[in-house]
Motif scaffolding. Structure first.
Motif, PDB file in Angstrom:
ATOM      1  N   GLY A  53       0.817  -1.208   0.000  1.00 29.03           N
ATOM      2  CA  GLY A  53       0.000   0.000   0.000  1.00 29.03           C
ATOM      3  C   GLY A  53       0.846   1.250   0.000  1.00 29.03           C
ATOM      4  N   LYS A  54       0.182   2.380   0.046  1.00 24.43           N
ATOM      5  CA  LYS A  54       0.879   3.663   0.112  1.00 24.43           C
ATOM      6  C   LYS A  54       1.708   3.717   1.391  1.00 24.43           C
ATOM      7  N   PHE A  64       4.699   0.989  -0.275  1.00 25.33           N
ATOM      8  CA  PHE A  64       5.336   0.149   0.727  1.00 25.33           C
ATOM      9  C   PHE A  64       5.001  -1.307   0.416  1.00 25.33           C
ATOM     10  N   THR A  65       6.001  -2.172   0.446  1.00 22.87           N
ATOM     11  CA  THR A  65       5.782  -3.611   0.287  1.00 22.87           C
ATOM     12  C   THR A  65       6.555  -4.348   1.372  1.00 22.87           C
ATOM     13  N   MET A  66       5.924  -5.345   1.949  1.00 21.84           N
ATOM     14  CA  MET A  66       6.574  -6.117   3.007  1.00 21.84           C
ATOM     15  C   MET A  66       6.124  -7.575   2.907  1.00 21.84           C
ATOM     16  N   ALA A  71      -7.399  -4.740   9.638  1.00 28.21           N
ATOM     17  CA  ALA A  71      -6.378  -3.739   9.960  1.00 28.21           C
ATOM     18  C   ALA A  71      -5.859  -3.080   8.696  1.00 28.21           C
ATOM     19  N   GLY A  72      -5.711  -3.858   7.647  1.00 26.49           N
ATOM     20  CA  GLY A  72      -5.279  -3.312   6.373  1.00 26.49           C
ATOM     21  C   GLY A  72      -6.292  -2.340   5.807  1.00 26.49           C
ATOM     22  N   THR A  73      -7.548  -2.699   5.860  1.00 28.38           N
ATOM     23  CA  THR A  73      -8.613  -1.833   5.360  1.00 28.38           C
ATOM     24  C   THR A  73      -8.614  -0.495   6.097  1.00 28.38           C
ATOM     25  N   GLU A  74      -8.432  -0.538   7.410  1.00 29.68           N
ATOM     26  CA  GLU A  74      -8.388   0.699   8.216  1.00 29.68           C
ATOM     27  C   GLU A  74      -7.258   1.622   7.785  1.00 29.68           C
ATOM     28  N   ARG A  75      -6.138   1.050   7.349  1.00 29.57           N
ATOM     29  CA  ARG A  75      -4.958   1.841   6.986  1.00 29.57           C
ATOM     30  C   ARG A  75      -4.803   2.026   5.473  1.00 29.57           C
TER      31      ARG A  75
END
Length: 89
Positions: free
Chosen positions: A9-10, A42-44, A67-71
């Motif tokens: 994501g960003k 950002f990639t992890m 949690a991903g959706t929130e961020r």
């Protein structure tokens, strides 16, 4: 059991901290981590150990996705054996 967590994501401050905190709440141990920022993205990829996890795999996957959706991120988890099978040539 081991699993692979991916985060895309960003780039924003605190992504690694937030993901690791959530994993820690569920007794998930991070074995290895690789992350990079490609321009603004950002990639992890994390290798995690679920041996002492206090949630079902489905519940952990749902918590990570929420949690991903929130961020504004895509956070996914896959069992290591399935990940490996998908990436065999």
């Amino acid at each position: 059991m081991k699993a692979i967590v991916t985060v895309i994501g960003k780039d924003t401050v605190g992504i690694i901290a937030a993901v690791c905190a959530l994993l820690s709440q569920h007794n998930v141990n991070v074995l290895d981590i690789s992350q990079t920022v490609l321009q603004d993205y950002f990639t992890m990829v994390m290798l995690v150990d679920l041996t002492d996890c206090n949630a079902s795999f489905a519940d952990l996957a749902a918590a990570l996705e929420a949690a991903g959706t929130e961020r504004g991120l895509s956070i996914r988890i896959q069992r290591e054996d399935i990940f490996n099978a998908m990436h065999k040539i």
